[in-house]
Design a protein around this motif. Structure first.
Motif, PDB file in Angstrom:
ATOM      1  N   THR A  62       0.839  -1.195   0.000  1.00  0.00           N
ATOM      2  CA  THR A  62       0.000   0.000   0.000  1.00  0.00           C
ATOM      3  C   THR A  62       0.873   1.243   0.000  1.00  0.00           C
ATOM      4  OG1 THR A  62      -1.630  -1.224   1.315  1.00  0.00           O
ATOM      5  CG2 THR A  62      -1.918   1.156   1.158  1.00  0.00           C
ATOM      6  N   PHE A  63       0.499   2.216  -0.840  1.00  0.00           N
ATOM      7  CA  PHE A  63       1.206   3.493  -0.894  1.00  0.00           C
ATOM      8  C   PHE A  63       0.170   4.595  -1.035  1.00  0.00           C
ATOM      9  CE2 PHE A  63       3.428   6.917  -3.206  1.00  0.00           C
ATOM     10  CZ  PHE A  63       4.420   7.184  -2.274  1.00  0.00           C
ATOM     11  N   LYS A  64       0.078   5.428  -0.017  1.00  0.00           N
ATOM     12  CA  LYS A  64      -0.859   6.553   0.008  1.00  0.00           C
ATOM     13  C   LYS A  64      -2.282   6.105  -0.288  1.00  0.00           C
ATOM     14  CE  LYS A  64       2.483  10.166  -0.862  1.00  0.00           C
ATOM     15  NZ  LYS A  64       2.718  11.471  -1.484  1.00  0.00           N
ATOM     16  N   GLY A  65      -2.693   4.983   0.293  1.00  0.00           N
ATOM     17  CA  GLY A  65      -4.056   4.490   0.152  1.00  0.00           C
ATOM     18  C   GLY A  65      -4.318   3.641  -1.068  1.00  0.00           C
ATOM     19  N   THR A  66      -3.351   3.555  -1.977  1.00  0.00           N
ATOM     20  CA  THR A  66      -3.507   2.705  -3.157  1.00  0.00           C
ATOM     21  C   THR A  66      -2.904   1.337  -2.853  1.00  0.00           C
ATOM     22  OG1 THR A  66      -3.425   4.581  -4.670  1.00  0.00           O
ATOM     23  CG2 THR A  66      -2.926   2.407  -5.597  1.00  0.00           C
ATOM     24  N   VAL A  67      -3.726   0.314  -2.961  1.00  0.00           N
ATOM     25  CA  VAL A  67      -3.294  -1.058  -2.679  1.00  0.00           C
ATOM     26  C   VAL A  67      -2.885  -1.713  -3.987  1.00  0.00           C
ATOM     27  CG1 VAL A  67      -4.046  -3.323  -1.844  1.00  0.00           C
ATOM     28  CG2 VAL A  67      -4.788  -1.247  -0.660  1.00  0.00           C
ATOM     29  N   GLN A  68      -1.691  -2.294  -3.986  1.00  0.00           N
ATOM     30  CA  GLN A  68      -1.211  -3.027  -5.152  1.00  0.00           C
ATOM     31  C   GLN A  68      -1.205  -4.508  -4.807  1.00  0.00           C
ATOM     32  OE1 GLN A  68       2.641  -1.876  -6.567  1.00  0.00           O
ATOM     33  NE2 GLN A  68       2.673  -3.450  -8.143  1.00  0.00           N
ATOM     34  N   LEU A  69      -1.878  -5.288  -5.629  1.00  0.00           N
ATOM     35  CA  LEU A  69      -1.935  -6.736  -5.454  1.00  0.00           C
ATOM     36  C   LEU A  69      -1.094  -7.391  -6.537  1.00  0.00           C
ATOM     37  CD1 LEU A  69      -5.792  -7.136  -4.886  1.00  0.00           C
ATOM     38  CD2 LEU A  69      -3.999  -6.820  -3.162  1.00  0.00           C
ATOM     39  N   SER A  70      -0.217  -8.293  -6.143  1.00  0.00           N
ATOM     40  CA  SER A  70       0.607  -9.011  -7.112  1.00  0.00           C
ATOM     41  C   SER A  70       0.730 -10.456  -6.657  1.00  0.00           C
ATOM     42  CB  SER A  70       1.988  -8.362  -7.237  1.00  0.00           C
ATOM     43  OG  SER A  70       2.650  -8.362  -5.984  1.00  0.00           O
ATOM     44  N   GLY A  71       1.264 -11.274  -7.540  1.00  0.00           N
ATOM     45  CA  GLY A  71       1.407 -12.695  -7.237  1.00  0.00           C
ATOM     46  C   GLY A  71       0.637 -13.515  -8.259  1.00  0.00           C
ATOM     47  N   PHE A  72       0.485 -14.779  -7.950  1.00  0.00           N
ATOM     48  CA  PHE A  72      -0.178 -15.697  -8.872  1.00  0.00           C
ATOM     49  C   PHE A  72      -1.489 -16.193  -8.278  1.00  0.00           C
ATOM     50  CE2 PHE A  72       4.278 -15.825  -9.932  1.00  0.00           C
ATOM     51  CZ  PHE A  72       4.261 -15.733 -11.318  1.00  0.00           C
ATOM     52  N   VAL A  73      -2.517 -16.254  -9.116  1.00  0.00           N
ATOM     53  CA  VAL A  73      -3.818 -16.776  -8.709  1.00  0.00           C
ATOM     54  C   VAL A  73      -4.200 -17.925  -9.628  1.00  0.00           C
ATOM     55  CG1 VAL A  73      -4.670 -14.653  -7.639  1.00  0.00           C
ATOM     56  CG2 VAL A  73      -4.988 -14.995 -10.083  1.00  0.00           C
ATOM     57  N   ASP A  74      -5.064 -18.794  -9.119  1.00  0.00           N
ATOM     58  CA  ASP A  74      -5.446 -19.987  -9.878  1.00  0.00           C
ATOM     59  C   ASP A  74      -6.628 -19.763 -10.818  1.00  0.00           C
ATOM     60  OD1 ASP A  74      -3.421 -21.481  -8.662  1.00  0.00           O
ATOM     61  OD2 ASP A  74      -4.703 -21.961  -6.949  1.00  0.00           O
ATOM     62  N   SER A  75      -7.413 -18.681 -10.594  1.00  0.00           N
ATOM     63  CA  SER A  75      -8.583 -18.443 -11.444  1.00  0.00           C
ATOM     64  C   SER A  75      -8.923 -16.960 -11.493  1.00  0.00           C
ATOM     65  CB  SER A  75      -9.794 -19.220 -10.904  1.00  0.00           C
ATOM     66  OG  SER A  75     -10.197 -18.666  -9.662  1.00  0.00           O
ATOM     67  N   ARG A  76      -9.680 -16.591 -12.522  1.00  0.00           N
ATOM     68  CA  ARG A  76     -10.154 -15.202 -12.633  1.00  0.00           C
ATOM     69  C   ARG A  76     -11.073 -14.872 -11.454  1.00  0.00           C
ATOM     70  NH1 ARG A  76      -6.933 -12.407 -15.297  1.00  0.00           N
ATOM     71  NH2 ARG A  76      -6.607 -13.036 -17.430  1.00  0.00           N
ATOM     72  N   ALA A  77     -11.848 -15.857 -11.014  1.00  0.00           N
ATOM     73  CA  ALA A  77     -12.752 -15.634  -9.884  1.00  0.00           C
ATOM     74  C   ALA A  77     -11.964 -15.271  -8.624  1.00  0.00           C
ATOM     75  CB  ALA A  77     -13.606 -16.875  -9.641  1.00  0.00           C
ATOM     76  N   GLU A  78     -10.842 -15.948  -8.394  1.00  0.00           N
ATOM     77  CA  GLU A  78     -10.002 -15.644  -7.241  1.00  0.00           C
ATOM     78  C   GLU A  78      -9.421 -14.236  -7.369  1.00  0.00           C
ATOM     79  OE1 GLU A  78      -5.997 -17.225  -4.905  1.00  0.00           O
ATOM     80  OE2 GLU A  78      -6.678 -18.307  -6.672  1.00  0.00           O
ATOM     81  N   LEU A 101      -2.617 -14.734 -13.738  1.00  0.00           N
ATOM     82  CA  LEU A 101      -3.350 -15.985 -13.737  1.00  0.00           C
ATOM     83  C   LEU A 101      -2.408 -17.136 -14.036  1.00  0.00           C
ATOM     84  CD1 LEU A 101      -6.133 -17.362 -13.546  1.00  0.00           C
ATOM     85  CD2 LEU A 101      -6.389 -16.946 -15.995  1.00  0.00           C
ATOM     86  N   ARG A 102      -2.348 -18.091 -13.117  1.00  0.00           N
ATOM     87  CA  ARG A 102      -1.502 -19.253 -13.302  1.00  0.00           C
ATOM     88  C   ARG A 102      -2.160 -20.190 -14.300  1.00  0.00           C
ATOM     89  NH1 ARG A 102       1.744 -20.966  -8.917  1.00  0.00           N
ATOM     90  NH2 ARG A 102       0.309 -19.775  -7.632  1.00  0.00           N
ATOM     91  N   LYS A 103      -1.430 -20.557 -15.326  1.00  0.00           N
ATOM     92  CA  LYS A 103      -1.985 -21.456 -16.340  1.00  0.00           C
ATOM     93  C   LYS A 103      -1.739 -22.888 -15.918  1.00  0.00           C
ATOM     94  CE  LYS A 103      -1.505 -18.223 -20.074  1.00  0.00           C
ATOM     95  NZ  LYS A 103      -1.067 -17.950 -21.419  1.00  0.00           N
ATOM     96  N   THR A 104      -2.786 -23.678 -16.043  1.00  0.00           N
ATOM     97  CA  THR A 104      -2.648 -25.093 -15.709  1.00  0.00           C
ATOM     98  C   THR A 104      -2.333 -25.883 -16.971  1.00  0.00           C
ATOM     99  OG1 THR A 104      -5.036 -25.381 -15.957  1.00  0.00           O
ATOM    100  CG2 THR A 104      -4.207 -24.955 -13.742  1.00  0.00           C
TER     101      THR A 104
END
Length: 106
Positions: A62-78, A101-104
């Protein structure tokens, strides 16, 4: 005369110290840093409580109220769920989604 020089030196030092703690476009002030730390902790806690989001796979900054999300997820829903949960945390101004999005492999 020495007292006047000492007072002037103390005043200059105080002004320099306060200026060093002042926020700029690229640097947070002390209060903002604390606020951002609280927001980051709250977002991580919400992720940990949610069964759809794998909290250990999503990095939160988080920087000045803006949250940055990074990393790998298994689905668009997640990914969408993580973004929505972060947006709902009090104090969040915006969310930047840098998750991948992590590709299976079949």
């Amino acid at each position: 005369m020495k007292t006047q020089h000492f007072t002037t030196a103390c005043a200059a030092l105080l002004i320099a110290a306060l200026t060093a703690c002042a926020p700029t476009k690229t640097r947070e002030g002390t209060g903002e840093y604390i606020d951002d730390s609280v927001i980051t902790a709250k977002v991580k806690a919400v992720f940990a409580d949610d069964p759809q989001v794998k909290a250990t796979q999503v990095k939160v900054e988080t920087f000045k109220g803006t949250v940055q999300l990074s990393g790998f997820v298994d689905s668009r829903a997640e990914e969408e769920r993580a973004v929505q949960l972060a947006r709902d945390v009090k104090g969040v101004k915006s969310v930047k989604d840098d998750m991948v999005l992590r590709k299976t492999v079949p």
